[in-house]
Design a protein around this motif. Sequence first.
Motif, PDB file in Angstrom:
ATOM      1  N   VAL A 243       0.838  -1.202   0.000  1.00  0.00           N
ATOM      2  CA  VAL A 243       0.000   0.000   0.000  1.00  0.00           C
ATOM      3  C   VAL A 243       0.873   1.253   0.000  1.00  0.00           C
ATOM      4  O   VAL A 243       0.609   2.221  -0.728  1.00  0.00           O
ATOM      5  CB  VAL A 243      -0.955  -0.004   1.206  1.00  0.00           C
ATOM      6  CG1 VAL A 243      -1.685   1.331   1.328  1.00  0.00           C
ATOM      7  CG2 VAL A 243      -1.969  -1.141   1.076  1.00  0.00           C
ATOM      8  N   ALA A 244       1.921   1.238   0.798  1.00  0.00           N
ATOM      9  CA  ALA A 244       2.823   2.391   0.852  1.00  0.00           C
ATOM     10  C   ALA A 244       3.522   2.600  -0.489  1.00  0.00           C
ATOM     11  O   ALA A 244       3.712   3.742  -0.935  1.00  0.00           O
ATOM     12  CB  ALA A 244       3.855   2.196   1.963  1.00  0.00           C
ATOM     13  N   ALA A 245       3.890   1.503  -1.148  1.00  0.00           N
ATOM     14  CA  ALA A 245       4.576   1.605  -2.437  1.00  0.00           C
ATOM     15  C   ALA A 245       3.683   2.230  -3.503  1.00  0.00           C
ATOM     16  O   ALA A 245       4.173   2.831  -4.469  1.00  0.00           O
ATOM     17  CB  ALA A 245       5.043   0.225  -2.887  1.00  0.00           C
ATOM     18  N   LYS A 246       2.379   2.085  -3.340  1.00  0.00           N
ATOM     19  CA  LYS A 246       1.437   2.680  -4.285  1.00  0.00           C
ATOM     20  C   LYS A 246       1.090   4.120  -3.923  1.00  0.00           C
ATOM     21  O   LYS A 246       0.236   4.746  -4.576  1.00  0.00           O
ATOM     22  CB  LYS A 246       0.154   1.839  -4.338  1.00  0.00           C
ATOM     23  CG  LYS A 246       0.345   0.447  -4.943  1.00  0.00           C
ATOM     24  CD  LYS A 246      -0.958  -0.334  -4.908  1.00  0.00           C
ATOM     25  CE  LYS A 246      -0.785  -1.724  -5.497  1.00  0.00           C
ATOM     26  NZ  LYS A 246      -0.526  -1.688  -6.947  1.00  0.00           N
ATOM     27  N   GLY A 247       1.721   4.643  -2.869  1.00  0.00           N
ATOM     28  CA  GLY A 247       1.472   6.020  -2.468  1.00  0.00           C
ATOM     29  C   GLY A 247       0.180   6.222  -1.715  1.00  0.00           C
ATOM     30  O   GLY A 247      -0.333   7.342  -1.637  1.00  0.00           O
ATOM     31  N   ARG A 248      -0.364   5.138  -1.139  1.00  0.00           N
ATOM     32  CA  ARG A 248      -1.600   5.220  -0.373  1.00  0.00           C
ATOM     33  C   ARG A 248      -1.312   5.064   1.125  1.00  0.00           C
ATOM     34  O   ARG A 248      -0.261   4.572   1.523  1.00  0.00           O
ATOM     35  CB  ARG A 248      -2.578   4.126  -0.797  1.00  0.00           C
ATOM     36  CG  ARG A 248      -3.401   4.437  -2.045  1.00  0.00           C
ATOM     37  CD  ARG A 248      -2.609   4.331  -3.339  1.00  0.00           C
ATOM     38  NE  ARG A 248      -3.452   4.514  -4.498  1.00  0.00           N
ATOM     39  CZ  ARG A 248      -3.889   3.521  -5.293  1.00  0.00           C
ATOM     40  NH1 ARG A 248      -3.557   2.286  -5.043  1.00  0.00           N
ATOM     41  NH2 ARG A 248      -4.649   3.791  -6.343  1.00  0.00           N
ATOM     42  N   ARG A 249      -2.275   5.455   1.938  1.00  0.00           N
ATOM     43  CA  ARG A 249      -2.164   5.327   3.383  1.00  0.00           C
ATOM     44  C   ARG A 249      -2.922   4.099   3.846  1.00  0.00           C
ATOM     45  O   ARG A 249      -4.055   3.869   3.417  1.00  0.00           O
ATOM     46  CB  ARG A 249      -2.735   6.578   4.055  1.00  0.00           C
ATOM     47  CG  ARG A 249      -2.812   6.510   5.576  1.00  0.00           C
ATOM     48  CD  ARG A 249      -3.700   7.630   6.102  1.00  0.00           C
ATOM     49  NE  ARG A 249      -3.819   7.590   7.562  1.00  0.00           N
ATOM     50  CZ  ARG A 249      -4.770   8.203   8.246  1.00  0.00           C
ATOM     51  NH1 ARG A 249      -5.690   8.913   7.604  1.00  0.00           N
ATOM     52  NH2 ARG A 249      -4.817   8.122   9.565  1.00  0.00           N
ATOM     53  N   LEU A 250      -2.312   3.307   4.722  1.00  0.00           N
ATOM     54  CA  LEU A 250      -2.976   2.148   5.303  1.00  0.00           C
ATOM     55  C   LEU A 250      -3.319   2.438   6.761  1.00  0.00           C
ATOM     56  O   LEU A 250      -2.463   2.821   7.552  1.00  0.00           O
ATOM     57  CB  LEU A 250      -2.087   0.906   5.222  1.00  0.00           C
ATOM     58  CG  LEU A 250      -2.663  -0.366   5.878  1.00  0.00           C
ATOM     59  CD1 LEU A 250      -3.944  -0.808   5.175  1.00  0.00           C
ATOM     60  CD2 LEU A 250      -1.626  -1.495   5.874  1.00  0.00           C
ATOM     61  N   PHE A 251      -4.585   2.239   7.096  1.00  0.00           N
ATOM     62  CA  PHE A 251      -5.095   2.426   8.452  1.00  0.00           C
ATOM     63  C   PHE A 251      -5.643   1.081   8.906  1.00  0.00           C
ATOM     64  O   PHE A 251      -6.627   0.583   8.352  1.00  0.00           O
ATOM     65  CB  PHE A 251      -6.190   3.494   8.452  1.00  0.00           C
ATOM     66  CG  PHE A 251      -6.752   3.813   9.805  1.00  0.00           C
ATOM     67  CD1 PHE A 251      -6.175   4.778  10.610  1.00  0.00           C
ATOM     68  CD2 PHE A 251      -7.888   3.159  10.276  1.00  0.00           C
ATOM     69  CE1 PHE A 251      -6.709   5.081  11.865  1.00  0.00           C
ATOM     70  CE2 PHE A 251      -8.427   3.454  11.516  1.00  0.00           C
ATOM     71  CZ  PHE A 251      -7.830   4.424  12.319  1.00  0.00           C
ATOM     72  N   VAL A 252      -4.995   0.467   9.895  1.00  0.00           N
ATOM     73  CA  VAL A 252      -5.395  -0.855  10.392  1.00  0.00           C
ATOM     74  C   VAL A 252      -6.199  -0.676  11.676  1.00  0.00           C
ATOM     75  O   VAL A 252      -5.732  -0.037  12.626  1.00  0.00           O
ATOM     76  CB  VAL A 252      -4.169  -1.744  10.650  1.00  0.00           C
ATOM     77  CG1 VAL A 252      -4.601  -3.106  11.201  1.00  0.00           C
ATOM     78  CG2 VAL A 252      -3.365  -1.919   9.359  1.00  0.00           C
ATOM     79  N   ALA A 253      -7.403  -1.232  11.690  1.00  0.00           N
ATOM     80  CA  ALA A 253      -8.305  -1.066  12.837  1.00  0.00           C
ATOM     81  C   ALA A 253      -8.716  -2.428  13.377  1.00  0.00           C
ATOM     82  O   ALA A 253      -9.112  -3.313  12.611  1.00  0.00           O
ATOM     83  CB  ALA A 253      -9.548  -0.283  12.416  1.00  0.00           C
TER      84      ALA A 253
END
Length: 331
Positions: A243-253
Amino acid sequence: MNEQTKIRVQQNKPRAGLFRRYLFSVSATMLILLSAYVGSLAVLARAGVLPPPPLVNELCADRKLQWLRNNMPARPDLLVVGSSIAWRDVDSAEFVAHDPRARPVNGGMCHAEVNQSGFVTKFLLDHMPSVETVVLVLVPQDFTDCTKTPARLFSPAVATRYVFGHDWSYGFYLNRFAPVALVHNVREIHRLQDGVDRFDSMKMTRYGDGPLRITGNRGLMYGTVGGRDPACVAALHTLAISVAAKGRRLFVAMAPLNPDWVKQYDPSGARRANLLAAIHNALAGTGANFWNGTAAFKGTPNDFTDAIHINWPAAKRYSALMAKALDPDPS
């Protein structure tokens, strides 16, 4: 031409004619059967009980792919992923209530282990360039068996043609010809639409959430969680990096857990503490954010339909808390 050759030619002519008639009969029969099958699909569709094409060969997950095909929002910027927890326990409307600019879509699929959620996330992100934030909703049960569970839920090429390419839908039933499974799924859809099983509704919101609007519960349903599979933790780390490599933010809940389940299967909190430590290690250095929604929610047994799924009023409260935690700038 001598006499013997003439005899052989005359003998071959009837055989050639029989072979041509055989081919014609077989082709005609196949065409009739194909027409009857497609006609049956059309009848089921008009009756509202046609199951989705078996791309996953699991009714709940196939229904989500069908929903995405028919209801894909324009330029979504927030993608919810995970197992049925992400599907049942999240009310995406709360993200919009918190930020009217939000354009969420729920891609949660039933029964997905962490590695399968990673596979689905990658597939959806490949086709949703507008998504900026990925919300992965988890419970301890999602970490039990990634070693033996294949991550690949469906063929990405086939699902791309179905969900995003909008190819002729009946063609996907022909590619995965399974009349016995079709009949079974027709019965399941009819049962669900009749409301016989109020704990397993297939209805979805405009964002793809799967609310449970019921009273009462069906008991805990889920027993103790065995050993945590290291492959699931590794899959979470891989997903965070991707996800980070695609320039997106990952929020784990983390999702709510029924207090009765906690009291019976993890009264000391040791299992949850060990899992949280493993999650933190998996996310370390990836840029992903973590939110312990289990602790933040503080629900009662009345909020739950079983050990891990919550009723819709509770889902709205949980999602409102998540929306605030998700906002990097509360002001």
